[in-house]
Motif scaffolding. Structure first.
Motif, PDB file in Angstrom:
ATOM      1  N   THR A 277     -24.204   6.499   0.764  1.00 53.41           N
ATOM      2  CA  THR A 277     -23.175   5.480   0.512  1.00 53.41           C
ATOM      3  C   THR A 277     -22.789   4.721   1.778  1.00 53.41           C
ATOM      4  O   THR A 277     -22.247   3.625   1.702  1.00 53.41           O
ATOM      5  CB  THR A 277     -21.905   6.131  -0.071  1.00 53.41           C
ATOM      6  OG1 THR A 277     -21.342   7.015   0.910  1.00 53.41           O
ATOM      7  CG2 THR A 277     -22.226   6.915  -1.338  1.00 53.41           C
ATOM      8  N   GLY A 278     -23.020   5.336   2.930  1.00 55.07           N
ATOM      9  CA  GLY A 278     -22.608   4.727   4.197  1.00 55.07           C
ATOM     10  C   GLY A 278     -21.168   5.000   4.556  1.00 55.07           C
ATOM     11  O   GLY A 278     -20.696   4.572   5.604  1.00 55.07           O
ATOM     12  N   TRP A 279     -20.452   5.769   3.671  1.00 59.94           N
ATOM     13  CA  TRP A 279     -19.029   6.038   3.895  1.00 59.94           C
ATOM     14  C   TRP A 279     -18.723   7.521   3.757  1.00 59.94           C
ATOM     15  O   TRP A 279     -19.384   8.232   2.987  1.00 59.94           O
ATOM     16  CB  TRP A 279     -18.169   5.263   2.897  1.00 59.94           C
ATOM     17  CG  TRP A 279     -18.290   3.781   3.023  1.00 59.94           C
ATOM     18  CD1 TRP A 279     -19.119   2.967   2.305  1.00 59.94           C
ATOM     19  CD2 TRP A 279     -17.580   2.941   3.917  1.00 59.94           C
ATOM     20  NE1 TRP A 279     -18.980   1.667   2.697  1.00 59.94           N
ATOM     21  CE2 TRP A 279     -18.029   1.609   3.686  1.00 59.94           C
ATOM     22  CE3 TRP A 279     -16.612   3.159   4.903  1.00 59.94           C
ATOM     23  CZ2 TRP A 279     -17.533   0.525   4.410  1.00 59.94           C
ATOM     24  CZ3 TRP A 279     -16.114   2.077   5.609  1.00 59.94           C
ATOM     25  CH2 TRP A 279     -16.569   0.776   5.361  1.00 59.94           C
ATOM     26  N   LEU A 280     -17.700   7.973   4.476  1.00 64.06           N
ATOM     27  CA  LEU A 280     -17.231   9.357   4.409  1.00 64.06           C
ATOM     28  C   LEU A 280     -15.728   9.358   4.143  1.00 64.06           C
ATOM     29  O   LEU A 280     -14.958   8.737   4.882  1.00 64.06           O
ATOM     30  CB  LEU A 280     -17.527  10.091   5.715  1.00 64.06           C
ATOM     31  CG  LEU A 280     -19.015  10.250   6.071  1.00 64.06           C
ATOM     32  CD1 LEU A 280     -19.153  10.682   7.528  1.00 64.06           C
ATOM     33  CD2 LEU A 280     -19.693  11.241   5.144  1.00 64.06           C
ATOM     34  N   GLU A 281     -15.309  10.055   3.101  1.00 65.46           N
ATOM     35  CA  GLU A 281     -13.887  10.122   2.763  1.00 65.46           C
ATOM     36  C   GLU A 281     -13.152  11.025   3.754  1.00 65.46           C
ATOM     37  O   GLU A 281     -13.604  12.123   4.062  1.00 65.46           O
ATOM     38  CB  GLU A 281     -13.730  10.661   1.348  1.00 65.46           C
ATOM     39  CG  GLU A 281     -12.287  10.808   0.897  1.00 65.46           C
ATOM     40  CD  GLU A 281     -12.191  11.475  -0.460  1.00 65.46           C
ATOM     41  OE1 GLU A 281     -11.258  12.276  -0.647  1.00 65.46           O
ATOM     42  OE2 GLU A 281     -13.064  11.213  -1.330  1.00 65.46           O
ATOM     43  N   ILE A 282     -11.989  10.570   4.241  1.00 63.67           N
ATOM     44  CA  ILE A 282     -11.265  11.369   5.232  1.00 63.67           C
ATOM     45  C   ILE A 282      -9.815  11.680   4.856  1.00 63.67           C
ATOM     46  O   ILE A 282      -9.261  12.663   5.330  1.00 63.67           O
ATOM     47  CB  ILE A 282     -11.285  10.696   6.625  1.00 63.67           C
ATOM     48  CG1 ILE A 282     -10.700   9.283   6.554  1.00 63.67           C
ATOM     49  CG2 ILE A 282     -12.687  10.684   7.205  1.00 63.67           C
ATOM     50  CD1 ILE A 282     -10.494   8.662   7.909  1.00 63.67           C
ATOM     51  N   LEU A 283      -9.170  10.840   4.017  1.00 61.98           N
ATOM     52  CA  LEU A 283      -7.777  11.131   3.681  1.00 61.98           C
ATOM     53  C   LEU A 283      -7.334  10.352   2.458  1.00 61.98           C
ATOM     54  O   LEU A 283      -7.989   9.409   2.027  1.00 61.98           O
ATOM     55  CB  LEU A 283      -6.855  10.836   4.871  1.00 61.98           C
ATOM     56  CG  LEU A 283      -6.774   9.401   5.410  1.00 61.98           C
ATOM     57  CD1 LEU A 283      -5.701   8.591   4.680  1.00 61.98           C
ATOM     58  CD2 LEU A 283      -6.470   9.406   6.901  1.00 61.98           C
ATOM     59  N   GLY A 284      -6.187  10.789   1.914  1.00 63.19           N
ATOM     60  CA  GLY A 284      -5.549  10.089   0.810  1.00 63.19           C
ATOM     61  C   GLY A 284      -4.223   9.528   1.253  1.00 63.19           C
ATOM     62  O   GLY A 284      -3.571  10.053   2.160  1.00 63.19           O
ATOM     63  N   SER A 285      -3.793   8.432   0.605  1.00 61.92           N
ATOM     64  CA  SER A 285      -2.561   7.773   1.040  1.00 61.92           C
ATOM     65  C   SER A 285      -1.975   6.947  -0.092  1.00 61.92           C
ATOM     66  O   SER A 285      -2.572   6.797  -1.162  1.00 61.92           O
ATOM     67  CB  SER A 285      -2.859   6.861   2.236  1.00 61.92           C
ATOM     68  OG  SER A 285      -3.760   5.823   1.847  1.00 61.92           O
ATOM     69  N   GLY A 286      -0.793   6.381   0.150  1.00 62.04           N
ATOM     70  CA  GLY A 286      -0.184   5.498  -0.828  1.00 62.04           C
ATOM     71  C   GLY A 286       1.288   5.260  -0.536  1.00 62.04           C
ATOM     72  O   GLY A 286       1.871   5.881   0.360  1.00 62.04           O
ATOM     73  N   MET A 287       1.889   4.363  -1.303  1.00 64.47           N
ATOM     74  CA  MET A 287       3.324   4.093  -1.192  1.00 64.47           C
ATOM     75  C   MET A 287       4.090   5.167  -1.954  1.00 64.47           C
ATOM     76  O   MET A 287       3.712   5.543  -3.075  1.00 64.47           O
ATOM     77  CB  MET A 287       3.645   2.716  -1.760  1.00 64.47           C
ATOM     78  CG  MET A 287       2.902   1.576  -1.076  1.00 64.47           C
ATOM     79  SD  MET A 287       3.207   1.489   0.710  1.00 64.47           S
ATOM     80  CE  MET A 287       4.959   1.060   0.728  1.00 64.47           C
ATOM     81  N   VAL A 288       5.141   5.701  -1.353  1.00 68.91           N
ATOM     82  CA  VAL A 288       5.909   6.788  -1.969  1.00 68.91           C
ATOM     83  C   VAL A 288       6.430   6.333  -3.329  1.00 68.91           C
ATOM     84  O   VAL A 288       7.037   5.268  -3.456  1.00 68.91           O
ATOM     85  CB  VAL A 288       7.064   7.222  -1.063  1.00 68.91           C
ATOM     86  CG1 VAL A 288       7.867   8.342  -1.736  1.00 68.91           C
ATOM     87  CG2 VAL A 288       6.549   7.690   0.282  1.00 68.91           C
ATOM     88  N   HIS A 289       6.182   7.146  -4.334  1.00 69.24           N
ATOM     89  CA  HIS A 289       6.592   6.822  -5.705  1.00 69.24           C
ATOM     90  C   HIS A 289       8.118   6.712  -5.779  1.00 69.24           C
ATOM     91  O   HIS A 289       8.836   7.548  -5.209  1.00 69.24           O
ATOM     92  CB  HIS A 289       6.099   7.922  -6.652  1.00 69.24           C
ATOM     93  CG  HIS A 289       6.089   7.531  -8.080  1.00 69.24           C
ATOM     94  ND1 HIS A 289       7.232   7.346  -8.822  1.00 69.24           N
ATOM     95  CD2 HIS A 289       5.055   7.267  -8.927  1.00 69.24           C
ATOM     96  CE1 HIS A 289       6.922   7.009 -10.060  1.00 69.24           C
ATOM     97  NE2 HIS A 289       5.589   6.951 -10.152  1.00 69.24           N
ATOM     98  N   PRO A 290       8.644   5.688  -6.490  1.00 70.24           N
ATOM     99  CA  PRO A 290      10.105   5.532  -6.612  1.00 70.24           C
ATOM    100  C   PRO A 290      10.790   6.787  -7.146  1.00 70.24           C
ATOM    101  O   PRO A 290      11.906   7.119  -6.733  1.00 70.24           O
ATOM    102  CB  PRO A 290      10.252   4.367  -7.588  1.00 70.24           C
ATOM    103  CG  PRO A 290       9.007   3.568  -7.413  1.00 70.24           C
ATOM    104  CD  PRO A 290       7.929   4.572  -7.132  1.00 70.24           C
TER     105      PRO A 290
END
Length: 339
Positions: A277-290
């Motif tokens: 794929t050419g990519w390596l997953e390193i972390l998860g993230s996002g905006m804090v849920h209300p």
């Protein structure tokens, strides 16, 4: 009796002078001067002698006792000095011998990665917060928008101690506790050990480490999240590495994204390491849920924020090209010496 005392004096003196060690010398002291020793018995039985002999025998007996005590003390000192010389001889350092290199230890590779990540975030103004590894179900799940009936519970089989107490499955509870106890603005990372029910193999371990982060303030947006994470990834893996955000799902963030870094081995062209794929997953993230903000006592209409989490073992594997997560826990000195 006088002849007996004289005989004891000659025999005891010779035996004491010929004593080979302190143990033998102590046996001789007990033999002649102990509670049941030969000289002691003579002095104790003076009352059984005729009255005219008592003063003579008493005087000679005490004189012999004093002499033997002195002879024993002198021999004891001689034996101590001899033992000391022998010990010094054995412990003598030959300065002409080739020097021996000390085997100095070093930090474990996981500790090194945690320290490196921490230094990067400290430079960005984040603080470091820790929390309990034995956690309440409320903080580990419910306060993160994962109620008991939520299907996301199936994602993480956990080590429960009781119905409401478990070994934490991530360091996200530290974020919830921080939001409850700290005034906005909040900018922290939470490194630590976490636990999940996983079979041990090259890619899984029931015990591993995470570094999670949280930033809460007014007008925090997804662009702030991207800017900080891109900076962190490039600090960890190099300025030449590309960063990609992919839409994903987490119960405690909305919107959510997985973060990938371009494969260092193939330069993004595709290889077996990155599954072409050419990519390596390193972390998860996002905006804090209300909902998470509300449960922590914050008003989602007034503040916003983002959160992220990364596996330390995953980062170390990608940084150092390690193929088996078990290497981190086997204490193989040949492996650890490489770091």
């Amino acid at each position: 009796m006088e002849e007996k005392l004289q005989s004891i004096e000659e025999t005891a003196t010779n035996e004491v002078k010929e004593a080979a060690d302190l143990e033998e010398l102590e046996e001789l002291r007990i033999k002649y001067l102990g509670k049941n020793g030969e000289v002691t018995e003579i002095l104790q039985n003076i009352g059984d002698l005729p009255p005219e002999q008592r003063p003579v025998v008493g005087k000679l007996g005490n004189k012999l006792k004093s002499k033997l005590e002195n002879v024993i003390a002198e021999r004891k000192e001689e034996l101590k000095q001899a033992a000391k010389k022998e010990r010094l001889k054995k412990e003598r350092i030959d300065v002409t011998l080739t020097g021996r290199k000390d085997n100095l230890g070093s930090k474990h590779p996981l500790t090194q990665v945690i320290d490196e990540i921490s230094e990067i975030f400290l430079g960005l103004g984040f603080g470091i917060v820790e929390g309990p590894e034995v956690e309440k179900d409320y903080y580990n799940f419910e306060a993160l928008n994962i109620p008991k009936t939520h299907p996301a519970r199936d994602m993480q089989d956990s080590f429960y101690i009781s119905e409401d107490i478990l070994l934490r499955t991530h360091t996200s509870p530290v974020q919830v506790r921080t939001m409850e106890e700290t005034e906005v603005p909040i900018r922290i990372i939470a490194p630590g050990r976490v636990y999940r029910v996983d079979e041990v193999d090259a890619n899984h371990s029931p015990v591993f480490h995470q570094v999670e982060g949280l930033m809460i303030d007014q007008n925090i947006s997804f662009s702030d999240l991207k800017g900080i994470l891109i900076k962190v990834v490039k600090e960890l893996f190099g300025e030449d590495r590309k960063v990609r955000f992919r839409p994903s799902y987490f119960p405690f963030t909305e919107p959510s994204a997985e973060v990938d870094v371009s494969c260092a081995l193939c330069g993004g062209e595709g290889c077996s390491t990155c599954s072409d794929t050419g990519w390596l997953e390193i972390l998860g993230s996002g905006m804090v849920h209300p909902r998470v903000l509300e449960m922590s006592g914050l008003d989602p209409n007034e503040v916003s924020g983002f959160a992220f989490g990364m596996g330390v073992e995953r980062i170390a594997i990608l940084k150092y090209g390690i193929t088996d997560i078990r290497r981190f826990y086997e204490n193989d000195i040949r492996f650890l010496k490489q770091f």
